[in-house]
Design a protein around this motif. Structure first.
Motif, PDB file in Angstrom:
ATOM      1  N   VAL A  36     -29.123  41.288  59.270  1.00  0.00           N
ATOM      2  CA  VAL A  36     -28.150  40.259  58.897  1.00  0.00           C
ATOM      3  C   VAL A  36     -28.837  39.102  58.181  1.00  0.00           C
ATOM      4  N   GLN A  37     -30.001  38.685  58.668  1.00  0.00           N
ATOM      5  CA  GLN A  37     -30.737  37.610  58.006  1.00  0.00           C
ATOM      6  C   GLN A  37     -31.119  38.002  56.584  1.00  0.00           C
ATOM      7  N   GLU A  38     -31.557  39.229  56.417  1.00  0.00           N
ATOM      8  CA  GLU A  38     -31.905  39.699  55.073  1.00  0.00           C
ATOM      9  C   GLU A  38     -30.692  39.690  54.158  1.00  0.00           C
ATOM     10  N   GLN A  39     -29.535  40.078  54.707  1.00  0.00           N
ATOM     11  CA  GLN A  39     -28.327  40.117  53.892  1.00  0.00           C
ATOM     12  C   GLN A  39     -27.850  38.726  53.528  1.00  0.00           C
ATOM     13  N   ILE A  40     -27.954  37.793  54.468  1.00  0.00           N
ATOM     14  CA  ILE A  40     -27.551  36.407  54.184  1.00  0.00           C
ATOM     15  C   ILE A  40     -28.361  35.849  53.024  1.00  0.00           C
ATOM     16  N   ALA A  41     -29.649  36.141  53.001  1.00  0.00           N
ATOM     17  CA  ALA A  41     -30.512  35.635  51.938  1.00  0.00           C
ATOM     18  C   ALA A  41     -30.227  36.301  50.596  1.00  0.00           C
ATOM     19  N   LYS A  42     -29.685  37.509  50.653  1.00  0.00           N
ATOM     20  CA  LYS A  42     -29.470  38.282  49.423  1.00  0.00           C
ATOM     21  C   LYS A  42     -28.067  38.099  48.860  1.00  0.00           C
ATOM     22  N   LEU A  43     -27.051  38.379  49.668  1.00  0.00           N
ATOM     23  CA  LEU A  43     -25.646  38.270  49.253  1.00  0.00           C
ATOM     24  C   LEU A  43     -24.806  37.944  50.479  1.00  0.00           C
ATOM     25  N   PRO A  44     -24.480  36.675  50.694  1.00  0.00           N
ATOM     26  CA  PRO A  44     -23.759  36.305  51.915  1.00  0.00           C
ATOM     27  C   PRO A  44     -22.260  36.581  51.877  1.00  0.00           C
TER      28      PRO A  44
ATOM     29  N   SER B  47     -18.835  38.421  49.441  1.00  0.00           N
ATOM     30  CA  SER B  47     -18.370  39.213  48.301  1.00  0.00           C
ATOM     31  C   SER B  47     -16.869  39.020  48.167  1.00  0.00           C
ATOM     32  N   PRO B  48     -16.399  38.331  47.122  1.00  0.00           N
ATOM     33  CA  PRO B  48     -14.949  38.172  46.939  1.00  0.00           C
ATOM     34  C   PRO B  48     -14.254  39.533  46.892  1.00  0.00           C
ATOM     35  N   ARG B  49     -13.013  39.541  47.268  1.00  0.00           N
ATOM     36  CA  ARG B  49     -12.292  40.785  47.521  1.00  0.00           C
ATOM     37  C   ARG B  49     -12.246  41.738  46.334  1.00  0.00           C
ATOM     38  N   ARG B  50     -12.241  41.246  45.113  1.00  0.00           N
ATOM     39  CA  ARG B  50     -12.112  42.142  43.958  1.00  0.00           C
ATOM     40  C   ARG B  50     -13.428  42.793  43.552  1.00  0.00           C
ATOM     41  N   PHE B  51     -14.509  42.463  44.291  1.00  0.00           N
ATOM     42  CA  PHE B  51     -15.825  43.022  43.979  1.00  0.00           C
ATOM     43  C   PHE B  51     -16.285  43.905  45.134  1.00  0.00           C
ATOM     44  N   THR B  52     -17.143  44.852  44.809  1.00  0.00           N
ATOM     45  CA  THR B  52     -17.779  45.640  45.859  1.00  0.00           C
ATOM     46  C   THR B  52     -19.237  45.227  45.971  1.00  0.00           C
ATOM     47  N   ASN B  53     -19.951  45.810  46.924  1.00  0.00           N
ATOM     48  CA  ASN B  53     -21.369  45.507  47.092  1.00  0.00           C
ATOM     49  C   ASN B  53     -22.040  46.688  47.777  1.00  0.00           C
ATOM     50  N   GLU B  54     -23.337  46.802  47.611  1.00  0.00           N
ATOM     51  CA  GLU B  54     -24.095  47.959  48.074  1.00  0.00           C
ATOM     52  C   GLU B  54     -23.979  48.166  49.574  1.00  0.00           C
ATOM     53  N   ILE B  55     -24.108  47.106  50.348  1.00  0.00           N
ATOM     54  CA  ILE B  55     -24.145  47.267  51.803  1.00  0.00           C
ATOM     55  C   ILE B  55     -22.786  47.692  52.347  1.00  0.00           C
ATOM     56  N   ALA B  56     -21.698  47.233  51.729  1.00  0.00           N
ATOM     57  CA  ALA B  56     -20.359  47.639  52.171  1.00  0.00           C
ATOM     58  C   ALA B  56     -20.147  49.131  51.920  1.00  0.00           C
ATOM     59  N   VAL B  57     -20.584  49.613  50.768  1.00  0.00           N
ATOM     60  CA  VAL B  57     -20.436  51.031  50.449  1.00  0.00           C
ATOM     61  C   VAL B  57     -21.298  51.873  51.386  1.00  0.00           C
ATOM     62  N   GLN B  58     -22.532  51.444  51.614  1.00  0.00           N
ATOM     63  CA  GLN B  58     -23.412  52.166  52.530  1.00  0.00           C
ATOM     64  C   GLN B  58     -22.811  52.255  53.932  1.00  0.00           C
ATOM     65  N   CYS B  59     -22.264  51.144  54.394  1.00  0.00           N
ATOM     66  CA  CYS B  59     -21.681  51.109  55.739  1.00  0.00           C
ATOM     67  C   CYS B  59     -20.484  52.044  55.838  1.00  0.00           C
ATOM     68  N   ALA B  60     -19.613  52.016  54.837  1.00  0.00           N
ATOM     69  CA  ALA B  60     -18.445  52.904  54.846  1.00  0.00           C
ATOM     70  C   ALA B  60     -18.879  54.363  54.808  1.00  0.00           C
TER      71      ALA B  60
END
Length: 464
Positions: free
Chosen positions: A96-104, A106-119
């Motif tokens: 979580v700390q690493e993610q906060i420093a990288k991308l805290p 993501s507005p709803r109309r955008f995706t991000n790597e960690i969300a896709v990985q988690c899904a």
């Protein structure tokens, strides 16, 4: 109504925090900093049942322990069901700390790597056909999305649920929930909800069928679902926990096989609410997997965020991916990078520490010890559970099965005094839900504290 008399149904979800026993407990707290913080809490927060007044004030949490303001530690066997990994798990915090420093965010109309990985990871551990995900900020929101999707898919708005069920505290969730304490005074709720009795092995609507020796003796509860579907008409969904969390009702495999057959026959979507029990508590990733069935929609949450970040998810099948013109969730934190980082780290920790298998092994210890206590102490009427989720039902008499309300409170507060925290449901069912990470010696210590409280309460209330 006398304000000092609590209606019985208020005990359905948890222990009552306005009884004389709770008042005695609060007055027994000697630490002035704790008393001051409890007073400030009471003065600033809106009071509500089962939350105010608070039990204690916390200053820290790590591993299986909560630490209060005075430095006292409690082994937490409740955790609001977020504590599969206990607290402050280093792997989850690091990710979580690493993610906060990288991308805290993501507005709803955008995706991000960690969300896709988690899904992607969620669909992997679900297996079968459950391969479409929507994230939500909490479990109640996931339930709302599931109900909306079922209406969209089936064209029917009616829902069947179970009495005594809990699916969240929002208006739509309490509409399908089965606990009167949440609907009290709320007026008209969501239309089209029918409730049926849950499959209960110890004290049920159909007691003549509740023979403990008949492991399939609860199938008639499933048959009642079909009766209601056929008589009511227009039913789009059946929603239930695979195992009722708070007072630990554990149906048979035959029950759930029959439920699945009925839903398939009548084109009713089966929604499994695994928000409190998912992420390994049953000894499987998700509780329905212990029953060899697959729901049409799975709702998870609570422990998904590793006891650190609120996050929930609705998972369904590819064939139901037909709602592109409908907003199912539309939540601000729909693909939260921080939430998804916590969830993915939680899954990784459970895998890396082999906690699913550990839960199965620890389950046998809990089963053996609690059943031994049942044989020894007449206060215990029933023991039931799965994985690291166990219920101990206290009764004043094993023949009448009268609920032992005062005795359950006595056990609770003695255990709290000795450093063990848990929840009481229905006023007399002790819920024991240890973190999956608990060491074997810690588990034995907790059970010893519990047994001493049972023994002392039996003596105090003259149980022979």
């Amino acid at each position: 109504m006398d304000n000092n008399v609590q209606p019985t149904h208020f005990r359905s979800e948890g222990d009552i925090n306005t009884t004389p026993a709770r008042d005695k407990w609060n007055k027994s707290i000697a630490d002035q900093d704790t008393q001051s913080l409890l007073k400030r809490d009471s003065d600033v927060f809106l009071h509500q049942a089962m939350s105010t007044p608070c039990l204690d004030s916390l200053a820290g949490a790590e591993g299986i322990y909560l630490q209060d303001t005075s430095g006292k530690r409690y082994m937490d066997f409740h955790g609001n069901n977020v504590h599969q990994l206990g607290y402050a798990h280093p792997h989850v915090i690091k990710k979580v700390q690493e993610q906060i420093a990288k991308l805290p965010f993501s507005p709803r109309r955008f995706t991000n790597e960690i969300a896709v990985q988690c899904a992607e990871k969620l669909t992997e551990i679900c297996g079968g056909e459950l391969n479409r995900v929507l994230f939500a900020p909490g479990g109640t929101s996931a339930i709302g999305m599931a109900l909306k999707l079922a209406r969209h898919i089936t064209g029917n708005y009616k829902v069947v649920s179970l009495w005594d069920s809990f699916h969240g505290a929002s208006l739509d969730a309490i509409s399908v929930g089965g606990e009167a304490c949440f609907r009290q005074g709320m007026g008209p709720l969501m239309a089209g909800v029918e409730r049926i009795p849950p499959a209960v092995s110890y004290r049920g609507t159909f007691p003549l069928h509740n023979a403990s020796s008949n492991e399939n003796g609860d199938v008639h509860y499933a048959d009642y679902l079909e009766y209601v579907i056929e008589k009511e008409g227009g039913v789009g969904a059946f929603i239930a926990e695979a195992v009722r969390n708070t007072d630990i009702q554990v149906p048979s495999k035959a029950y759930w096989k029959r439920i699945r057959e009925i839903c398939d026959k009548h084109n009713v979507m089966l929604i499994i609410d695994d928000i409190p029990n998912g992420m390994g508590r049953s000894g499987e990733w998700f509780t329905h997997q212990a029953y060899d069935i697959e729901p049409d929609i799975l709702c998870i949450g609570k422990g998904l965020g590793g006891g650190l970040v609120p996050i929930a998810a609705m998972i369904t099948k590819d064939k139901y991916n037909t709602a592109e013109q409908i907003s199912m969730g539309h939540y601000t934190h729909e693909k939260s990078p921080i939430g998804c980082a916590a969830a993915l780290a939680t899954i990784e920790a459970i895998e890396n520490e082999n906690l699913i298998e550990k839960a199965k092994n620890d389950s046998q210890l809990m089963r053996d010890e609690l059943l031994r206590m049942k044989e020894q102490y007449p206060l215990i009427g029933d023991v039931r559970g799965i994985g690291l989720l166990w219920g101990v039902e206290l009764v004043t008499d094993r023949e009448s099965k009268q609920r032992a309300y005062d005795e359950a409170e006595a056990v609770l507060y003695q255990c709290l005094s000795n450093g063990l925290s848990f929840k009481v449901s229905q006023g007399n069912v002790i819920q024991l839900s240890p973190p999956l990470i608990i060491a074997r010696q810690q588990l034995k210590q907790a059970l010893a504290i519990f047994e001493q409280a049972i023994a002392d309460t039996c003596k105090e209330y003259n149980y022979l």
